[in-house]
Scaffold this motif. Sequence first.
Motif, short mmCIF file in Angstrom:
data_model
loop_
_atom_site.label_atom_id
_atom_site.label_comp_id
_atom_site.label_asym_id
_atom_site.label_seq_id
_atom_site.Cartn_x
_atom_site.Cartn_y
_atom_site.Cartn_z
N GLY A 109 -2.73 -0.74 45.69
CA GLY A 109 -2.20 -2.38 46.43
C GLY A 109 -2.15 -2.99 46.50
O GLY A 109 -2.64 -3.58 45.35
N LYS A 110 -1.85 -4.24 47.31
CA LYS A 110 -1.39 -5.14 47.30
C LYS A 110 -2.73 -5.88 47.40
O LYS A 110 -2.26 -6.95 46.46
N GLU A 111 -2.90 -5.93 48.39
CA GLU A 111 -4.53 -6.57 48.28
C GLU A 111 -5.08 -6.35 47.11
O GLU A 111 -5.70 -8.18 46.22
N GLU A 112 -5.47 -5.29 46.05
CA GLU A 112 -5.92 -5.54 44.78
C GLU A 112 -4.85 -6.58 43.70
O GLU A 112 -5.38 -6.91 42.63
N VAL A 113 -3.96 -5.91 43.40
CA VAL A 113 -2.57 -6.31 42.53
C VAL A 113 -3.32 -7.68 42.68
O VAL A 113 -3.25 -8.86 41.74
N LEU A 114 -3.09 -8.80 44.01
CA LEU A 114 -3.32 -10.51 44.68
C LEU A 114 -4.57 -11.15 44.01
O LEU A 114 -5.14 -11.76 43.58
N LYS A 115 -5.72 -9.56 44.03
CA LYS A 115 -7.23 -9.99 43.30
C LYS A 115 -7.48 -10.12 41.57
O LYS A 115 -8.21 -11.21 41.42
N GLU A 134 13.87 -0.72 41.68
CA GLU A 134 13.73 -2.17 42.75
C GLU A 134 12.60 -1.08 43.71
O GLU A 134 11.37 -1.47 44.02
N ASP A 135 12.98 -0.02 44.08
CA ASP A 135 11.64 1.40 44.48
C ASP A 135 10.56 1.35 43.75
O ASP A 135 9.14 1.59 44.71
N ILE A 136 10.46 0.71 42.80
CA ILE A 136 8.67 0.73 41.82
C ILE A 136 8.67 -0.66 41.96
O ILE A 136 6.99 -0.47 42.67
N VAL A 137 9.58 -1.99 41.76
CA VAL A 137 9.02 -2.63 41.38
C VAL A 137 7.94 -3.35 42.20
O VAL A 137 7.31 -4.49 42.09
N THR A 138 9.11 -3.18 43.79
CA THR A 138 8.33 -4.30 44.34
C THR A 138 7.30 -3.40 45.68
O THR A 138 6.83 -3.62 46.47
N ASP A 139 6.49 -1.95 45.56
CA ASP A 139 5.81 -1.78 45.96
C ASP A 139 4.57 -1.87 45.48
O ASP A 139 4.27 -0.96 44.46
N LEU A 140 3.86 -2.47 45.66
CA LEU A 140 2.34 -2.76 45.16
C LEU A 140 1.76 -2.41 45.10
O LEU A 140 -0.06 -2.09 44.33
N SER A 141 1.76 -0.77 46.29
CA SER A 141 0.83 0.34 46.31
C SER A 141 0.69 0.84 45.00
O SER A 141 -0.32 1.63 44.83
N LEU A 142 1.69 0.84 43.40
CA LEU A 142 1.89 1.97 43.00
C LEU A 142 1.51 1.20 41.19
O LEU A 142 0.58 2.17 41.35
N TYR A 191 0.71 0.06 36.15
CA TYR A 191 1.11 1.21 37.48
C TYR A 191 0.08 2.17 37.38
O TYR A 191 -0.09 3.01 36.52
N GLY A 192 0.24 3.48 38.15
CA GLY A 192 -1.11 4.49 38.07
C GLY A 192 0.58 5.42 37.55
O GLY A 192 1.72 5.13 37.13
N GLU A 193 -0.37 6.97 37.71
CA GLU A 193 -0.29 7.74 36.96
C GLU A 193 1.53 8.35 37.17
O GLU A 193 2.66 9.34 36.75
N ASP A 194 1.85 8.23 39.00
CA ASP A 194 2.88 8.46 39.09
C ASP A 194 4.47 7.47 39.01
O ASP A 194 5.44 8.45 38.86
N VAL A 195 3.90 7.10 38.42
CA VAL A 195 4.68 5.95 38.02
C VAL A 195 5.15 6.76 36.65
O VAL A 195 6.49 7.04 36.20
N ASN A 196 3.78 7.43 35.82
CA ASN A 196 4.29 7.73 34.71
C ASN A 196 5.17 8.90 34.68
O ASN A 196 5.63 8.97 34.52
N SER A 197 5.12 9.46 35.94
CA SER A 197 5.40 10.67 36.01
C SER A 197 6.97 10.85 36.17
O SER A 197 7.76 11.40 35.85
N GLU A 198 6.96 9.46 37.23
CA GLU A 198 8.62 9.33 37.52
C GLU A 198 9.22 8.74 36.75
O GLU A 198 10.62 8.88 35.71
N VAL A 199 9.08 7.71 34.93
CA VAL A 199 9.05 7.54 33.89
C VAL A 199 9.99 8.73 33.17
O VAL A 199 11.02 8.25 32.72
#
Length: 383
Positions: A225-231, A323-331, A338-346
């Motif tokens: 998530g965004k909070e974790e990323v920014l940390k 853009e749907d991937i790279v701007t969605d910090l929940s991933l 990124y998490g496994e949902d992105v791997n699956s989409e790739v």
Amino acid sequence: MNRIHDKSGQYDNEAGRPKDVREGGRGISSVAFNTLFMLIVCGGLAVMAVVMAVVDPLFHYHAPLSGMSYTLNDERYQNNGIVKHFTYDAMITGTSMTENFKSSEADALFNVNSIKTCFMGGSYKEISDNIETALSANPDLKLIIRATDQFDLISDPDKHVSTDSDSTFKYPWYIVDDNPLNDVEYLLNKSLLSDALTDIRMTLSGTPSTTFDEYANWMSAYTFGKEEVLKTYIRPQQSDLTYPLTDEDRELIRANLKQNVIDQANAHPDVTFYIWIPPYSVCFYDVENRKGTLKRCFDAMEYECELLTGIDNIKLFGYADREDIVTDLSLYKDMAHYGEDVNSEVLRAMAAGEGLITSDNYRSYMDRVRSFYMNYDYDGIYE
């Protein structure tokens, strides 16, 4: 000089030293004791070596034994044995950007039987060396899915984690090389014996082996998530300078890709290489932008596209424009991972031919990428 006596008769010499209680067959000589001790030690080491060779937790000598359960938990120790001894016709490999791939999904999408051998923080050469071992060991290998990370693109083609001056990691060459003389480091390794005993306990308890969906997957270890990323990073000050891609940079890219990707593909024309550029988040490119290296980053990416397109058995894919991937910090857990949902989409997208970069379209692809990231409202990330 008077002799010294006591009632027990144990002291019978001039100095008062005790009698050797081993006299008269009541004990064992030091020579016999040392011999027995050495036999026990050597016997124990022999048993240890046999257990290691038979169970073979790193698959150094053979494939997994039928009916035996194995835990996959150490990439740089087990990947070499996996590519040498497992049965497969496809492999997934790369850095931590590939660790959350699921082989079962690749199998279904590409109609293959795949393995996954990832190298966290691995260089182009380390990954290429493992691929070469697989190609030499397995004539059935027909498909390789490999990520090429931008962070290591402009690098010495011979860069390797074992020669990294900042690393305290001791590389397991005794596993990777073909020198049987240093196998003692494996056969008599107390830590690795623990792995063998774990495999035995798993087998006896009915616990199944680690799957390639689970191997190296770190999803459960992190919060996203965004909070974790920014940390995970500090935003740099905005640089007043813009750093270009130099001729020296271009030569490093060319040499790196030629040695570790292109020559390998050309040497194995019957193998299809699915090469893909991972979609780092907008935060990664914000940092590049603040440092004044964003243009350099995209010029390097475009040069990679130029070099890798036009080779018959390389299919190059890029998802930096998703853009749907790279701007969605929940991933993401940090600005790149990124998490496994992105791997699956790739995997899904590559199997469908989406994001394919060719000699005809790579410039338009890079135009889209540049336009998006160079005009992005990065300050909005922090609001």
